[in-house]
Design a protein around this motif. Sequence first.
Motif, PDB file in Angstrom:
ATOM      1  N   GLY A 139       0.830  -1.206   0.000  1.00  0.00           N
ATOM      2  CA  GLY A 139       0.000   0.000   0.000  1.00  0.00           C
ATOM      3  C   GLY A 139       0.855   1.243   0.000  1.00  0.00           C
ATOM      4  N   ALA A 140       0.602   2.133   0.956  1.00  0.00           N
ATOM      5  CA  ALA A 140       1.349   3.395   1.065  1.00  0.00           C
ATOM      6  C   ALA A 140       2.394   3.331   2.167  1.00  0.00           C
ATOM      7  CB  ALA A 140       0.377   4.545   1.315  1.00  0.00           C
ATOM      8  N   ARG A 141       2.812   2.132   2.554  1.00  0.00           N
ATOM      9  CA  ARG A 141       3.696   1.996   3.705  1.00  0.00           C
ATOM     10  C   ARG A 141       5.179   1.943   3.343  1.00  0.00           C
ATOM     11  NH1 ARG A 141      -0.572  -1.205   4.650  1.00  0.00           N
ATOM     12  NH2 ARG A 141       0.480  -3.164   4.225  1.00  0.00           N
ATOM     13  N   VAL A 142       5.514   2.186   2.082  1.00  0.00           N
ATOM     14  CA  VAL A 142       6.916   2.316   1.699  1.00  0.00           C
ATOM     15  C   VAL A 142       7.098   3.636   0.963  1.00  0.00           C
ATOM     16  CG1 VAL A 142       7.223  -0.183   1.518  1.00  0.00           C
ATOM     17  CG2 VAL A 142       6.674   1.130  -0.529  1.00  0.00           C
ATOM     18  N   ASP A 143       8.323   4.104   0.924  1.00  0.00           N
ATOM     19  CA  ASP A 143       8.635   5.402   0.337  1.00  0.00           C
ATOM     20  C   ASP A 143       8.954   5.242  -1.153  1.00  0.00           C
ATOM     21  OD1 ASP A 143       9.317   8.020  -0.068  1.00  0.00           O
ATOM     22  OD2 ASP A 143      11.350   7.808   0.724  1.00  0.00           O
ATOM     23  N   ALA A 144       7.994   4.714  -1.897  1.00  0.00           N
ATOM     24  CA  ALA A 144       8.175   4.530  -3.335  1.00  0.00           C
ATOM     25  C   ALA A 144       6.833   4.181  -3.949  1.00  0.00           C
ATOM     26  CB  ALA A 144       9.191   3.415  -3.624  1.00  0.00           C
ATOM     27  N   VAL A 145       6.720   4.454  -5.240  1.00  0.00           N
ATOM     28  CA  VAL A 145       5.523   4.091  -5.985  1.00  0.00           C
ATOM     29  C   VAL A 145       5.950   3.233  -7.174  1.00  0.00           C
ATOM     30  CG1 VAL A 145       3.578   4.915  -7.354  1.00  0.00           C
ATOM     31  CG2 VAL A 145       4.287   6.171  -5.307  1.00  0.00           C
ATOM     32  N   PHE A 146       5.398   2.049  -7.285  1.00  0.00           N
ATOM     33  CA  PHE A 146       5.712   1.131  -8.373  1.00  0.00           C
ATOM     34  C   PHE A 146       4.742   1.362  -9.533  1.00  0.00           C
ATOM     35  CE2 PHE A 146       7.857  -0.604  -4.828  1.00  0.00           C
ATOM     36  CZ  PHE A 146       8.857  -1.453  -5.293  1.00  0.00           C
ATOM     37  N   HIS A 147       5.243   1.245 -10.762  1.00  0.00           N
ATOM     38  CA  HIS A 147       4.354   1.420 -11.913  1.00  0.00           C
ATOM     39  C   HIS A 147       3.942   0.063 -12.478  1.00  0.00           C
ATOM     40  CE1 HIS A 147       7.107   0.390 -15.255  1.00  0.00           C
ATOM     41  NE2 HIS A 147       8.050   0.966 -14.549  1.00  0.00           N
ATOM     42  N   ASP A 148       2.721   0.018 -12.972  1.00  0.00           N
ATOM     43  CA  ASP A 148       2.132  -1.220 -13.498  1.00  0.00           C
ATOM     44  C   ASP A 148       2.835  -1.600 -14.794  1.00  0.00           C
ATOM     45  OD1 ASP A 148       0.542  -3.257 -14.400  1.00  0.00           O
ATOM     46  OD2 ASP A 148      -1.360  -2.200 -14.152  1.00  0.00           O
ATOM     47  N   ALA A 149       3.465  -2.767 -14.808  1.00  0.00           N
ATOM     48  CA  ALA A 149       4.172  -3.232 -16.002  1.00  0.00           C
ATOM     49  C   ALA A 149       3.410  -4.325 -16.736  1.00  0.00           C
ATOM     50  CB  ALA A 149       5.567  -3.732 -15.617  1.00  0.00           C
ATOM     51  N   GLY A 150       2.139  -4.509 -16.404  1.00  0.00           N
ATOM     52  CA  GLY A 150       1.290  -5.438 -17.141  1.00  0.00           C
ATOM     53  C   GLY A 150       1.436  -6.884 -16.719  1.00  0.00           C
ATOM     54  N   TRP A 164       4.818  -5.268 -11.169  1.00  0.00           N
ATOM     55  CA  TRP A 164       4.983  -3.830 -10.949  1.00  0.00           C
ATOM     56  C   TRP A 164       6.471  -3.557 -10.791  1.00  0.00           C
ATOM     57  CZ3 TRP A 164       0.573  -0.531 -10.135  1.00  0.00           C
ATOM     58  CH2 TRP A 164      -0.647  -1.222 -10.207  1.00  0.00           C
ATOM     59  N   LYS A 165       6.923  -2.382 -11.312  1.00  0.00           N
ATOM     60  CA  LYS A 165       8.347  -2.097 -11.314  1.00  0.00           C
ATOM     61  C   LYS A 165       8.653  -0.731 -10.698  1.00  0.00           C
ATOM     62  CE  LYS A 165       9.485  -4.893 -15.389  1.00  0.00           C
ATOM     63  NZ  LYS A 165      10.141  -4.878 -16.721  1.00  0.00           N
ATOM     64  N   TRP A 166       9.893  -0.633 -10.198  1.00  0.00           N
ATOM     65  CA  TRP A 166      10.411   0.628  -9.652  1.00  0.00           C
ATOM     66  C   TRP A 166      11.871   0.730 -10.019  1.00  0.00           C
ATOM     67  CZ3 TRP A 166      14.527   1.368  -6.410  1.00  0.00           C
ATOM     68  CH2 TRP A 166      14.685   2.647  -5.870  1.00  0.00           C
ATOM     69  N   HIS A 167      12.337   1.975 -10.214  1.00  0.00           N
ATOM     70  CA  HIS A 167      13.745   2.241 -10.483  1.00  0.00           C
ATOM     71  C   HIS A 167      14.140   3.483  -9.702  1.00  0.00           C
ATOM     72  CE1 HIS A 167      17.435   3.285 -12.691  1.00  0.00           C
ATOM     73  NE2 HIS A 167      17.469   2.012 -13.049  1.00  0.00           N
ATOM     74  N   PRO A 168      15.369   3.572  -9.157  1.00  0.00           N
ATOM     75  CA  PRO A 168      15.741   4.741  -8.349  1.00  0.00           C
ATOM     76  C   PRO A 168      15.647   6.069  -9.079  1.00  0.00           C
ATOM     77  CG  PRO A 168      17.655   3.322  -8.763  1.00  0.00           C
ATOM     78  CD  PRO A 168      16.453   2.563  -9.168  1.00  0.00           C
TER      79      PRO A 168
END
Length: 583
Positions: A139-150, A164-168
């Motif tokens: 949810g909102a409990r980490v300091d990042a937002v992942f984007h939907d990669a399908g 879902w993916k994240w990059h620095p």
Amino acid sequence: MNRRLAAILLADVVGYSRMMSADENGTLAALKHHREAIFDPAVTANNGRVVKLMGDGTLVEFSSVVDAVNCALSIQRAIKAQTSAAGGGITLRIGVNLGDIVIDGGEIYGDGVNLAARLEPLADPGGICITSIVNESIGARVDAVFHDAGEVHVKNIGRPVRVWKWHPDMDAGDYEAPAPQPETAGAKADMPSVAVLPFDNMSGDPEQEYFTDGISEDIITDLSKVGSLLVIARNSSFAYKGRSVDIREVGRELGVSSVLEGSIRRAGNRVRINAQLIDARSGGHLWADRFDRELTDIFEVQDEVTRRIVDALKVTLTPAEEALIADNTATNVEAHDLFLHARGLLSGSKTRATFEEAIPLLKQAIELDPDYGEPYAGLALAYVFDFQNRWTDDPDRSLDMALNYVDKAIEKAPNDPYGHHIAAIVAAFHRDYERNWREIETALEVSPNYAAALASKGAALTFSGKPEEALPILYRAMRLDPQGAEQYLHFIGLAHLLSGNFETSAAEFRERIRLVPDTDFSRVYLASALAYQGELDEAREAWREMEEINPNYSFEAHMSRAPFRRQTEIDFIRDGLRKAGLV
């Protein structure tokens, strides 16, 4: 051997074979330094256990999915900072999954591990790839937002897996995401998005708090009518009330590109509104203005603020959306004021005291403005609460009164999504499933961002035997209202249970129980999901906990109140419980 649910992190060095071929000693020294300086401290700080080192790869187990993702974020950000400062060095791909594992001595096996291993190669170099269940659990409990990669098909996994993916580089706002993936229940990856924080009450009178909150909520309602804009629900925006926040942090936590904040000062018959729309990535202003008006102009000010936000976000309104934003059935400012006060009460704790305080406020609003639709809807909701909680002597009469009031609300305000959604709730309690569905669809037609109506639609699909259709809609509701996860996880878990995704179902119910420790119904469904997996002892333990919470629980009584449309779903849940000898 024994089994349990765990979060699994699997990390792998990018280009390891090439690096070893070019400089074996240097690569081994760099890898040793990386583990000692970055990787191992991050694992320790986040309560992880390194299960296995595999040359260039590392397998780590966590009891908390939040800890696992925070560990991955800490590692990748530290590597990014080190690379920026010194150049070169180790680059990792990391995959994180939440699933069932088998423990054999110090080793772990199972689908939870296998899927994590399939995720890691899908991550961008320096990035993280997670499953949907991980994304929804954090949810909102980490300091990042992942984007939907399908959705992807991975080896030895029989069904598609949404990732879902994240990059620095996303932290700095200069990350170029891959091409947008197919839409999920109406949400586009590149859709403009906004969260409206509760405005500050600058009146010097705590009694005016409801007015300030009410204006903020009305702006959210108007923006939610714009189909090409993603608008975070009130429940999640108002979680920041009274807090000093960094707008960029809010943007990351809620996954939005812009945030509206402001203040309201009300004095006598005048009102001053300061509002500013901020880019959540850079912290820069997109638009700001001040409105000094008579209180009688408050409706026009709300409409103007909404339009200025839409213009700043470069969103084009359709003629229908223009008309809906301008459609306000309130003509009497005092009646509107009374409704805002009552709505604030009903949005808080559901007690007999708030019920008894809200009822006269709503009735007085109707006396002042008989054609104002929302107070009728507010009365309907209040009497639904009475029906549920049995505060008065005749709760069945309260349900009939709710139906009467909600019919009047729709008659007075046919384009009000609030009224249609409450009508859907009333219809569900009356077992009028046809009207329940019709009212949900109408509410969403008027307000595509209405998270509560989306959740109702997902629940209705689940109860009518279409759980796989329900899941993307329920996940969309959670995207719009991440702070409402404790509500949505129950229905997401049930949808997965009825779809036969027992491992995922159990994980969702465990997370729901973590958020709502005294839930009884989620434990019933969890017991069924565990029994279908063959985890009979765990199923019996979940049932034992449920009986401690609700000693008078009856499965038949529970099912008689639940709005299942068919006996098939009830039998399916019962069959799971029978496997553990629970019914």
